[in-house]
Design a protein around this motif. Structure first.
Motif, short mmCIF file in Angstrom:
data_model
loop_
_atom_site.label_atom_id
_atom_site.label_comp_id
_atom_site.label_asym_id
_atom_site.label_seq_id
_atom_site.Cartn_x
_atom_site.Cartn_y
_atom_site.Cartn_z
N PHE A 144 0.85 -1.19 0.00
CA PHE A 144 0.00 0.00 0.00
C PHE A 144 0.88 1.24 0.00
O PHE A 144 2.07 1.17 0.31
N ARG A 145 0.26 2.35 -0.36
CA ARG A 145 0.95 3.64 -0.30
C ARG A 145 0.43 4.41 0.91
O ARG A 145 -0.77 4.38 1.19
N ASP A 146 1.34 5.06 1.58
CA ASP A 146 0.98 5.78 2.79
C ASP A 146 1.54 7.20 2.68
O ASP A 146 2.23 7.53 1.71
N GLY A 147 1.23 8.01 3.63
CA GLY A 147 1.77 9.37 3.66
C GLY A 147 1.81 9.89 5.09
O GLY A 147 1.05 9.42 5.95
N PHE A 148 2.69 10.82 5.36
CA PHE A 148 2.80 11.37 6.71
C PHE A 148 1.65 12.32 7.03
O PHE A 148 1.19 13.07 6.17
N VAL A 149 1.22 12.24 8.29
CA VAL A 149 0.22 13.18 8.82
C VAL A 149 0.71 13.65 10.19
O VAL A 149 1.62 13.06 10.78
N GLY A 150 0.09 14.71 10.69
CA GLY A 150 0.40 15.18 12.03
C GLY A 150 -0.56 14.57 13.04
O GLY A 150 -1.68 14.16 12.70
N ALA A 151 -0.12 14.49 14.28
CA ALA A 151 -0.97 13.98 15.37
C ALA A 151 -0.74 14.83 16.60
O ALA A 151 0.40 15.10 16.99
N ALA A 152 -1.84 15.25 17.22
CA ALA A 152 -1.76 16.05 18.45
C ALA A 152 -2.92 15.65 19.35
O ALA A 152 -3.95 15.13 18.89
N ARG A 153 -2.76 15.88 20.64
CA ARG A 153 -3.82 15.52 21.59
C ARG A 153 -5.05 16.38 21.34
O ARG A 153 -4.96 17.52 20.84
N ALA A 154 -6.21 15.83 21.64
CA ALA A 154 -7.45 16.61 21.54
C ALA A 154 -7.34 17.84 22.44
O ALA A 154 -6.87 17.75 23.58
N VAL A 212 3.54 10.98 11.89
CA VAL A 212 3.38 9.53 11.75
C VAL A 212 2.75 9.21 10.40
O VAL A 212 2.11 10.07 9.78
N PRO A 213 2.87 7.96 9.91
CA PRO A 213 2.14 7.57 8.70
C PRO A 213 0.64 7.59 8.95
O PRO A 213 0.16 7.29 10.05
N GLY A 214 -0.13 7.93 7.93
CA GLY A 214 -1.57 7.97 8.07
C GLY A 214 -2.17 6.64 8.46
O GLY A 214 -3.22 6.60 9.12
N SER A 215 -1.53 5.53 8.09
CA SER A 215 -2.06 4.20 8.43
C SER A 215 -2.09 3.96 9.93
O SER A 215 -2.78 3.06 10.40
N CYS A 216 -1.35 4.76 10.71
CA CYS A 216 -1.40 4.61 12.17
C CYS A 216 -2.79 4.92 12.71
O CYS A 216 -3.14 4.49 13.82
N PHE A 217 -3.59 5.66 11.94
CA PHE A 217 -4.93 6.04 12.39
C PHE A 217 -6.01 5.15 11.81
O PHE A 217 -7.19 5.39 12.03
N ASP A 218 -5.64 4.12 11.05
CA ASP A 218 -6.63 3.18 10.54
C ASP A 218 -7.01 2.20 11.63
O ASP A 218 -6.17 1.78 12.43
N GLY A 219 -8.27 1.81 11.68
CA GLY A 219 -8.68 0.82 12.67
C GLY A 219 -8.96 1.46 14.02
O GLY A 219 -9.15 2.67 14.16
N GLU A 220 -8.95 0.63 15.05
CA GLU A 220 -9.30 1.07 16.41
C GLU A 220 -8.11 0.90 17.36
O GLU A 220 -8.24 0.36 18.44
N ASP A 221 -6.95 1.34 16.95
CA ASP A 221 -5.77 1.21 17.79
C ASP A 221 -5.92 2.08 19.03
O ASP A 221 -6.15 3.29 18.93
N PRO A 222 -5.77 1.51 20.23
CA PRO A 222 -5.89 2.31 21.46
C PRO A 222 -4.90 3.47 21.50
O PRO A 222 -5.16 4.48 22.18
N LEU A 223 -3.79 3.36 20.80
CA LEU A 223 -2.79 4.42 20.83
C LEU A 223 -3.31 5.73 20.27
O LEU A 223 -2.83 6.81 20.62
N THR A 224 -4.29 5.65 19.36
CA THR A 224 -4.76 6.88 18.71
C THR A 224 -5.97 7.49 19.42
O THR A 224 -6.45 8.55 19.00
N ARG A 225 -6.47 6.85 20.47
CA ARG A 225 -7.59 7.42 21.21
C ARG A 225 -7.14 8.70 21.93
O ARG A 225 -6.09 8.73 22.56
N GLY A 226 -7.92 9.72 21.82
CA GLY A 226 -7.56 10.99 22.44
C GLY A 226 -6.64 11.82 21.57
O GLY A 226 -6.25 12.93 21.97
N LEU A 227 -6.26 11.31 20.39
CA LEU A 227 -5.41 12.06 19.46
C LEU A 227 -6.22 12.50 18.26
O LEU A 227 -7.20 11.85 17.86
N ARG A 228 -5.81 13.60 17.67
CA ARG A 228 -6.45 14.09 16.46
C ARG A 228 -5.42 14.11 15.32
O ARG A 228 -4.30 14.58 15.48
#
Length: 307
Positions: A165-175, A243-259
Motif C-alpha cells: 500500500f501507499r501511505d503518507g505522513f500526517v500530524g498527530a496532536a492531543r485533543a 506519523v504515517p496515516g495508516s497509524c490512524f486506521d482501525g481502532e488502535d488504542p494508541l490513537t484514542r484521544g489524538l487528532r
C-alpha cells in the motif's frame, strides 16, 4: 558441455560454506582425499586457489568470496530444477515457521489480523515477528527472515518486492491542542514542539526539508525509536507527532484521544512493500504467505493508498 563438469558446482558451494575439506567431505558423503581432489579440479577450472591455508584452517580468496553468493544461488536453482515438482500445498498439514521483519507501526496495525488468518487457514503454522532495527539485507539473504515489510531499497538489489500500500505522513496532536484551534499553517505548525520517530536517532526528515524551503524550522524536543512511541508522547504532552496515516486506521488504542491533521507542507509518499529473496519465489508455502499478507494489508489501507 563436455568441457564443464556441473558436479563441481555443489562441491564448490559446500566448500565455500564450510571452509574445510574434512567437513565438506562429510556433508557430501565423500572421503577427505576425494574432496581434496575435487578442490584441485575446482582450482584448475577457475584458475584461482579458492581456499588457502591459514594456520590450521582454510580461508577464502577474494575471488572465492565474490563467488559465494552466486554459487549458492546457482546450486539451489540446480537442485530445484532437477527435483520432482512440489506436491500441492496442504495448509491443514503445513508445519512451518515463518519469520516476518517489520517495524512497530506495521505490527500494531496488521499483526493481529494476519495471525488470525494464518491460524484459521494453517493451524500448525507459526508466525515469528522480528524487530527491524535497520535495513540490513543479511537476514533475507541468509534465511533467518522470510519476509520483510518496509520501503524497498538498494541494500539487496536482487530482492523481490511487491507493493502492499501507499501511505503518507500526517500530524498527530492531543485533543484540545492549541494548534487545532485554527487553520494549521506552516508557520503555526513549525512553532510547535515536536516528537520524531527514527530508528537511527535522526531528528530531521522530509518535513524539515519542506519547511526549510519556506524559511521555517521546527523544534524537535524528543526522538524515539518508533511511531507508537511518538503517538504515546503526543497523547500525554503538547508535543506534535509526525506519523504515517495508516497509524490512524482501525481502532488502535494508541490513537484514542489524538487528532489527526494534514500537514501544511507536502512530503513524499511512502510505498510500503513486502520484500523477499528470490530463492523463495517458487516456494509454495512462501507464495501463500505473500498472498495472505497482500490480502490483509491492501483492503484496510485503501484509504491511504492515494497519500
Amino acid at each position: 558441455m563436455d568441457t564443464v563438469d556441473l558436479n563441481l558446482l555443489p562441491a564448490l558451494d559446500v566448500l565455500l560454506a564450510e571452509r574445510s575439506v574434512t567437513r565438506a567431505a562429510r556433508r557430501l558423503g565423500l572421503s577427505a582425499s576425494a574432496m581434496s581432489r575435487t578442490l584441485a579440479r575446482l582450482r584448475a577450472a577457475t584458475g584461482d586457489p579458492l581456499l588457502v591455508q591459514a594456520g590450521r584452517s582454510l580461508v577464502a580468496t577474494p575471488y572465492a568470496e565474490a563467488l559465494a553468493d552466486r554459487v549458492r544461488g546457482l546450486a539451489r536453482e540446480a537442485r530445484a530444477v532437477l527435483s520432482p515438482a512440489a506436491a500441492p500445498l496442504d495448509l491443514a498439514a503445513l508445519e512451518r515457521s515463518f519469520t516476518l521483519r517489520a517495524n512497530e507501526g506495521f505490527l500494531a496495525r496488521f499483526a493481529g489480523p494476519l495471525t488470525a488468518r494464518v491460524t484459521q487457514a494453517a493451524p500448525r503454522a507459526r508466525l515469528c515477528f522480528a524487530p527491524k532495527p535497520d535495513k540490513d539485507a543479511g537476514p533475507l539473504r541468509e534465511g533467518p527472515v522470510d519476509l520483510e515489510i518496509g520501503v524497498a531499497g538498494v541494500a539487496a538489489p536482487e530482492a523481490r518486492a511487491q507493493l502492499l500500500f501507499r501511505d503518507g505522513f500526517v500530524g498527530a496532536a492531543r485533543a484540545g491542542h492549541p494548534l487545532l484551534d485554527g487553520p494549521i499553517t506552516a508557520e503555526r505548525y513549525a512553532a510547535c514542539r515536536h516528537v520524531v520517530a527514527s530508528r537511527r536517532g535522526a531528528a530531521a526528515g522530509p518535513v524539515d526539508h519542506a519547511l526549510a524551503e519556506r524559511g521555517l524550522s521546527r523544534r524537535v524536543v524528543a526522538v524515539v525509536p518508533g511511531f507508537p512511541d511518538a503517538l504515546r508522547i503526543a497523547g500525554q504532552t503538547d508535543l506534535v507527532a509526525l506519523v504515517p496515516g495508516s497509524c490512524f486506521d482501525g481502532e488502535d488504542p494508541l490513537t484514542r484521544g489524538l487528532r489527526r491533521f494534514d500537514l501544511p507542507v507536502r512530503t513524499p509518499p511512502i510505498a510500503v512493500s513486502a520484500i523477499w529473496h528470490p530463492r523463495l519465489d517458487a516456494d509454495p508455502g512462501h507464495r501463500w504467505l505473500r498472498e495472505l499478507v497482500m490480502a490483509v494489508c491492501r483492503p484496510p489501507a485503501a484509504g491511504a493508498a492515494t497519500a
